[in-house]
Design an enzyme around this catalytic site. Sequence first.
Site, PDB file in Angstrom:
ATOM      1  N   SER A  97       0.832  -1.207   0.000  1.00  0.00           N
ATOM      2  CA  SER A  97       0.000   0.000   0.000  1.00  0.00           C
ATOM      3  C   SER A  97       0.869   1.261   0.000  1.00  0.00           C
ATOM      4  CB  SER A  97      -0.878   0.030   1.252  1.00  0.00           C
ATOM      5  OG  SER A  97      -1.594  -1.168   1.392  1.00  0.00           O
ATOM      6  N   GLU A 109       9.766  -5.602  -5.597  1.00  0.00           N
ATOM      7  CA  GLU A 109       8.847  -6.394  -4.767  1.00  0.00           C
ATOM      8  C   GLU A 109       9.323  -7.847  -4.773  1.00  0.00           C
ATOM      9  OE1 GLU A 109       6.162  -6.042  -2.623  1.00  0.00           O
ATOM     10  OE2 GLU A 109       6.501  -8.196  -2.508  1.00  0.00           O
ATOM     11  N   CYS A 135      -2.057  -5.867   2.238  1.00  0.00           N
ATOM     12  CA  CYS A 135      -3.475  -5.500   2.192  1.00  0.00           C
ATOM     13  C   CYS A 135      -4.198  -6.234   1.066  1.00  0.00           C
ATOM     14  CB  CYS A 135      -3.602  -3.981   2.028  1.00  0.00           C
ATOM     15  SG  CYS A 135      -5.301  -3.449   1.826  1.00  0.00           S
ATOM     16  N   CYS A 188      -6.237  -7.048   4.367  1.00  0.00           N
ATOM     17  CA  CYS A 188      -7.577  -6.444   4.379  1.00  0.00           C
ATOM     18  C   CYS A 188      -8.550  -7.031   3.347  1.00  0.00           C
ATOM     19  CB  CYS A 188      -7.502  -4.936   4.097  1.00  0.00           C
ATOM     20  SG  CYS A 188      -5.957  -4.139   4.487  1.00  0.00           S
ATOM     21  N   LYS A 205      -9.288 -10.884   3.554  1.00  0.00           N
ATOM     22  CA  LYS A 205      -9.906 -11.054   4.876  1.00  0.00           C
ATOM     23  C   LYS A 205     -11.359 -10.611   4.859  1.00  0.00           C
ATOM     24  CE  LYS A 205     -10.167  -7.793   7.494  1.00  0.00           C
ATOM     25  NZ  LYS A 205      -9.351  -7.088   8.430  1.00  0.00           N
ATOM     26  N   TYR A 239      -2.782  -2.937  -9.743  1.00  0.00           N
ATOM     27  CA  TYR A 239      -1.676  -2.182  -9.129  1.00  0.00           C
ATOM     28  C   TYR A 239      -0.485  -2.141 -10.081  1.00  0.00           C
ATOM     29  CZ  TYR A 239      -3.453  -1.475  -4.376  1.00  0.00           C
ATOM     30  OH  TYR A 239      -4.149  -1.040  -3.282  1.00  0.00           O
ATOM     31  N   TYR A 247      -6.689  -7.885  16.788  1.00  0.00           N
ATOM     32  CA  TYR A 247      -7.798  -7.848  15.830  1.00  0.00           C
ATOM     33  C   TYR A 247      -7.727  -8.978  14.803  1.00  0.00           C
ATOM     34  CZ  TYR A 247      -5.294  -5.618  11.876  1.00  0.00           C
ATOM     35  OH  TYR A 247      -4.468  -5.344  10.829  1.00  0.00           O
ATOM     36  N   ILE A 248      -6.520  -9.389  14.451  1.00  0.00           N
ATOM     37  CA  ILE A 248      -6.417 -10.447  13.439  1.00  0.00           C
ATOM     38  C   ILE A 248      -6.913 -11.776  14.020  1.00  0.00           C
ATOM     39  CG2 ILE A 248      -4.777 -11.798  12.037  1.00  0.00           C
ATOM     40  CD1 ILE A 248      -3.234  -9.175  11.579  1.00  0.00           C
ATOM     41  N   GLU A 274     -10.740 -11.528  14.221  1.00  0.00           N
ATOM     42  CA  GLU A 274     -11.377 -11.615  12.896  1.00  0.00           C
ATOM     43  C   GLU A 274     -11.366 -13.052  12.371  1.00  0.00           C
ATOM     44  OE1 GLU A 274     -10.749  -7.065  11.277  1.00  0.00           O
ATOM     45  OE2 GLU A 274      -9.265  -8.549  10.695  1.00  0.00           O
ATOM     46  N   ARG A 286      -3.397 -14.767  26.184  1.00  0.00           N
ATOM     47  CA  ARG A 286      -2.605 -14.753  27.437  1.00  0.00           C
ATOM     48  C   ARG A 286      -3.175 -13.806  28.489  1.00  0.00           C
ATOM     49  NH1 ARG A 286       2.330 -10.728  25.775  1.00  0.00           N
ATOM     50  NH2 ARG A 286       0.937  -9.411  24.613  1.00  0.00           N
ATOM     51  N   ARG A 345      -6.794  -5.719  23.316  1.00  0.00           N
ATOM     52  CA  ARG A 345      -6.125  -4.667  24.066  1.00  0.00           C
ATOM     53  C   ARG A 345      -6.025  -3.408  23.194  1.00  0.00           C
ATOM     54  NH1 ARG A 345      -0.568  -3.866  25.308  1.00  0.00           N
ATOM     55  NH2 ARG A 345      -0.048  -5.596  23.927  1.00  0.00           N
ATOM     56  N   ASP A 351       3.962   0.059   7.530  1.00  0.00           N
ATOM     57  CA  ASP A 351       4.102  -0.831   8.694  1.00  0.00           C
ATOM     58  C   ASP A 351       5.543  -0.967   9.174  1.00  0.00           C
ATOM     59  OD1 ASP A 351       1.408  -1.227   8.396  1.00  0.00           O
ATOM     60  OD2 ASP A 351       1.512  -3.412   8.267  1.00  0.00           O
ATOM     61  N   ALA A 390     -11.152  -0.497  12.706  1.00  0.00           N
ATOM     62  CA  ALA A 390     -12.271  -1.446  12.763  1.00  0.00           C
ATOM     63  C   ALA A 390     -11.755  -2.836  13.080  1.00  0.00           C
ATOM     64  CB  ALA A 390     -13.007  -1.471  11.428  1.00  0.00           C
ATOM     65  N   HIS A 412     -34.152   8.481  10.604  1.00  0.00           N
ATOM     66  CA  HIS A 412     -34.950   7.377  11.105  1.00  0.00           C
ATOM     67  C   HIS A 412     -35.515   6.533   9.974  1.00  0.00           C
ATOM     68  CE1 HIS A 412     -37.327   5.368  14.124  1.00  0.00           C
ATOM     69  NE2 HIS A 412     -38.397   5.487  13.366  1.00  0.00           N
ATOM     70  N   GLU A 417     -28.774   6.589  14.122  1.00  0.00           N
ATOM     71  CA  GLU A 417     -29.451   7.750  14.715  1.00  0.00           C
ATOM     72  C   GLU A 417     -29.221   7.812  16.228  1.00  0.00           C
ATOM     73  OE1 GLU A 417     -33.850   7.760  14.697  1.00  0.00           O
ATOM     74  OE2 GLU A 417     -33.752   5.633  14.188  1.00  0.00           O
TER      75      GLU A 417
HETATM   76  P1  FAD Z   1       2.916  -4.174   2.972  1.00  0.00           P
HETATM   77  O1  FAD Z   1       1.580  -4.039   2.372  1.00  0.00           O
HETATM   78  O2  FAD Z   1       3.184  -5.345   3.833  1.00  0.00           O
HETATM   79  O3  FAD Z   1       3.941  -4.128   1.768  1.00  0.00           O
HETATM   80  C1  FAD Z   1       5.296  -4.377   1.938  1.00  0.00           C
HETATM   81  C2  FAD Z   1       5.809  -5.142   0.728  1.00  0.00           C
HETATM   82  O4  FAD Z   1       7.237  -5.154   0.760  1.00  0.00           O
HETATM   83  C3  FAD Z   1       5.371  -6.582   0.702  1.00  0.00           C
HETATM   84  O5  FAD Z   1       4.711  -6.846  -0.519  1.00  0.00           O
HETATM   85  C4  FAD Z   1       6.662  -7.382   0.824  1.00  0.00           C
HETATM   86  O6  FAD Z   1       6.635  -8.582   0.072  1.00  0.00           O
HETATM   87  C5  FAD Z   1       7.687  -6.405   0.266  1.00  0.00           C
HETATM   88  N1  FAD Z   1       9.040  -6.599   0.753  1.00  0.00           N
HETATM   89  C6  FAD Z   1       9.441  -6.791   2.033  1.00  0.00           C
HETATM   90  N2  FAD Z   1      10.786  -6.855   2.087  1.00  0.00           N
HETATM   91  C7  FAD Z   1      11.247  -6.688   0.825  1.00  0.00           C
HETATM   92  C8  FAD Z   1      12.549  -6.635   0.246  1.00  0.00           C
HETATM   93  N3  FAD Z   1      13.647  -6.745   0.980  1.00  0.00           N
HETATM   94  N4  FAD Z   1      12.651  -6.453  -1.091  1.00  0.00           N
HETATM   95  C9  FAD Z   1      11.543  -6.322  -1.866  1.00  0.00           C
HETATM   96  N5  FAD Z   1      10.299  -6.365  -1.368  1.00  0.00           N
HETATM   97  C10 FAD Z   1      10.151  -6.526  -0.035  1.00  0.00           C
HETATM   98  N6  FAD Z   1      -5.313  -2.701   7.521  1.00  0.00           N
HETATM   99  C11 FAD Z   1      -6.451  -1.976   7.388  1.00  0.00           C
HETATM  100  O7  FAD Z   1      -6.394  -0.749   7.244  1.00  0.00           O
HETATM  101  N7  FAD Z   1      -7.679  -2.590   7.417  1.00  0.00           N
HETATM  102  C12 FAD Z   1      -7.804  -3.931   7.555  1.00  0.00           C
HETATM  103  O8  FAD Z   1      -8.917  -4.465   7.583  1.00  0.00           O
HETATM  104  C13 FAD Z   1      -6.623  -4.707   7.678  1.00  0.00           C
HETATM  105  N8  FAD Z   1      -6.692  -6.054   7.774  1.00  0.00           N
HETATM  106  C14 FAD Z   1      -5.548  -6.781   7.854  1.00  0.00           C
HETATM  107  C15 FAD Z   1      -5.653  -8.163   7.949  1.00  0.00           C
HETATM  108  C16 FAD Z   1      -4.532  -8.928   8.033  1.00  0.00           C
HETATM  109  C17 FAD Z   1      -4.654 -10.435   8.128  1.00  0.00           C
HETATM  110  C18 FAD Z   1      -3.240  -8.307   8.022  1.00  0.00           C
HETATM  111  C19 FAD Z   1      -1.989  -9.138   8.113  1.00  0.00           C
HETATM  112  C20 FAD Z   1      -3.116  -6.937   7.911  1.00  0.00           C
HETATM  113  C21 FAD Z   1      -4.274  -6.158   7.834  1.00  0.00           C
HETATM  114  N9  FAD Z   1      -4.217  -4.764   7.736  1.00  0.00           N
HETATM  115  C22 FAD Z   1      -5.379  -4.035   7.650  1.00  0.00           C
HETATM  116  C23 FAD Z   1      -2.917  -4.049   7.784  1.00  0.00           C
HETATM  117  C24 FAD Z   1      -2.476  -3.639   6.367  1.00  0.00           C
HETATM  118  O9  FAD Z   1      -2.453  -4.766   5.538  1.00  0.00           O
HETATM  119  C25 FAD Z   1      -1.106  -2.994   6.448  1.00  0.00           C
HETATM  120  O10 FAD Z   1      -1.153  -1.918   7.352  1.00  0.00           O
HETATM  121  C26 FAD Z   1      -0.659  -2.475   5.091  1.00  0.00           C
HETATM  122  O11 FAD Z   1      -0.609  -3.495   4.138  1.00  0.00           O
HETATM  123  C27 FAD Z   1       0.733  -1.821   5.225  1.00  0.00           C
HETATM  124  O12 FAD Z   1       1.231  -1.469   3.976  1.00  0.00           O
HETATM  125  P2  FAD Z   1       2.810  -1.408   3.718  1.00  0.00           P
HETATM  126  O13 FAD Z   1       2.957  -0.938   2.328  1.00  0.00           O
HETATM  127  O14 FAD Z   1       3.460  -0.673   4.817  1.00  0.00           O
HETATM  128  O15 FAD Z   1       3.299  -2.916   3.852  1.00  0.00           O
END
Ligand code: FAD
Length: 453
Positions: A15, A35, A43, A48, A51, A99, A180-181, A184, A201, A207, A305, A343, A438, A443
């Site tokens: 993302s 990638e 995501c 997301c 899921k 994408y 949350y995971i 869910e 635990r 939390r 992240d 959420a 309503h 509401e």
């Molecule tokens: P990512 O989307 O993880 O992208 C990082 C990318 O970097 C990955 O594709 C990985 O393969 C690549 N990468 C890593 N290291 C290297 C490397 N050395 N070289 C090349 N590529 C590499 N968020 C929400 O807002 N709503 C939700 O409902 C929600 N549900 C979720 C459910 C689950 C099960 C999980 C696990 C997460 C969920 N999230 C949700 C969180 C959300 O997916 C993340 O916050 C979001 O994807 C973060 O985006 P990012 O780009 O930081 O990381």
Amino acid sequence: MAQFDYDLFVIGAGSAGTRAARLAALCGARTAVAEEYRIGGTCVIRGCVPKKLLVYASEFGQSFHDAKGFGWTVEWARFDWATLRENVQDEVARLSGLYRRNLERAGVGIYEDRVTVLDANTVRLAKSGATYSAERILVATGARPLRGQGVKGGELAITSNEAFLLDALPNRILIAGGGYIAVEFASIFSGLGVETTLAYRGDLILRGFDDDVRRYVQAELERTGVKIITQAAPVEIAPLESGKLVSLSNKMRLEVDEAMLALGRAPNTEALGLEKAGVRLTERGAVAVDVYSRSSVPSIFAIGDVTDRISLTPVAIREAQAFAESEFYGRPVAFDHADVPSAVFGRPPIGAVGLTEAAARAQFGDVHIYKTAFRPMKHIVAGNDQKTLMKLVVHPKDDRVLGVHIAGADAPEMIQLAAIAVKAKLTKTQWDATCALHPTAAEELVLLRERSA
Ligand code: FAD
């Protein structure tokens, strides 16, 4: 001749990385993204999106039940996991393709390879061994599920990564975790008919969410068939002829077909070469950044992240936008992490924004609380006992609504709109001045008149 191969090299096409790469390229920056797994990131591929599709699938059982109250006879309903899994994966592949095309259209170079950082301006691709120089490097590598370090046989369990691709649906599953995971997936599996046990635990799951909501959702999960074992963490997972034997810290042993660890996520900085390049990491291994997502090395930035700020997709996207605007559009801007809505797509779903009652009390001492719990109109006729809980946390002096917490049908949809009011710092008096719509459940949010504390 340009001093660097690229103006921007992005590591990770999730993302955060895809948004930043696209925006930089669209204003003319020579941009590449690498990638190592699949374009779209967590995501789209294993977070997301798939899921939420599984959540939809898991809700049909209750809908079939509710339909009877409205005169429908559902003759028979049979669930087929393989059909769901394949349809979800088709959608994931479609989005990943979208994408990719958006990156290509913007002129971003794509490398499908793992990347390490060699120094402040150089990266290396793992498979080809090629090195590229870049004026700026953006680390957007996300996070990965913890595999239960310290859990003997932890490698026998699945994590959320594998949950989407199971060959068959287990009859019995144990999910370890209370975030949350975990909640869910417990809702998903039990909704699909799997005998589901959640081992946590602590005493109360989720939390960080408001305590009233945590208590209510834990009770609802139990009422609707999820067995919850508190004060218990997995210690060992051993293979059985068919299935797995999970030993918990409270000495319980459970025979299950599948064990899933949902014990948190770790930032993807391992063996990335960042420390050697001089990038400071936090204790949890996240890239330490300032409000402009700058690391301790001026040419290296990090978003999403991997920075362990708020790990949600919309936050990753907003950090990407702020980074691109600051570095390529000449408009320095920092994303404001306050009042981000969140959420939990569980049973019932939760929507929350702003301060919990406990956090508000810690900050302001006294707070005003307004709350209600009611059975939505649809559930009464359906004979469905699930209630909706709503709670407003209000500043005791200036009347600002500091937090909104909802657990019940459509809570995430409601909270997205409530988040506008909280972000805009509207007062309870202004909420009260808003006319109700309503008949809706929402509401109730503008009809809360009596303080409960
Ligand atoms: P990512 O989307 O993880 O992208 C990082 C990318 O970097 C990955 O594709 C990985 O393969 C690549 N990468 C890593 N290291 C290297 C490397 N050395 N070289 C090349 N590529 C590499 N968020 C929400 O807002 N709503 C939700 O409902 C929600 N549900 C979720 C459910 C689950 C099960 C999980 C696990 C997460 C969920 N999230 C949700 C969180 C959300 O997916 C993340 O916050 C979001 O994807 C973060 O985006 P990012 O780009 O930081 O990381």
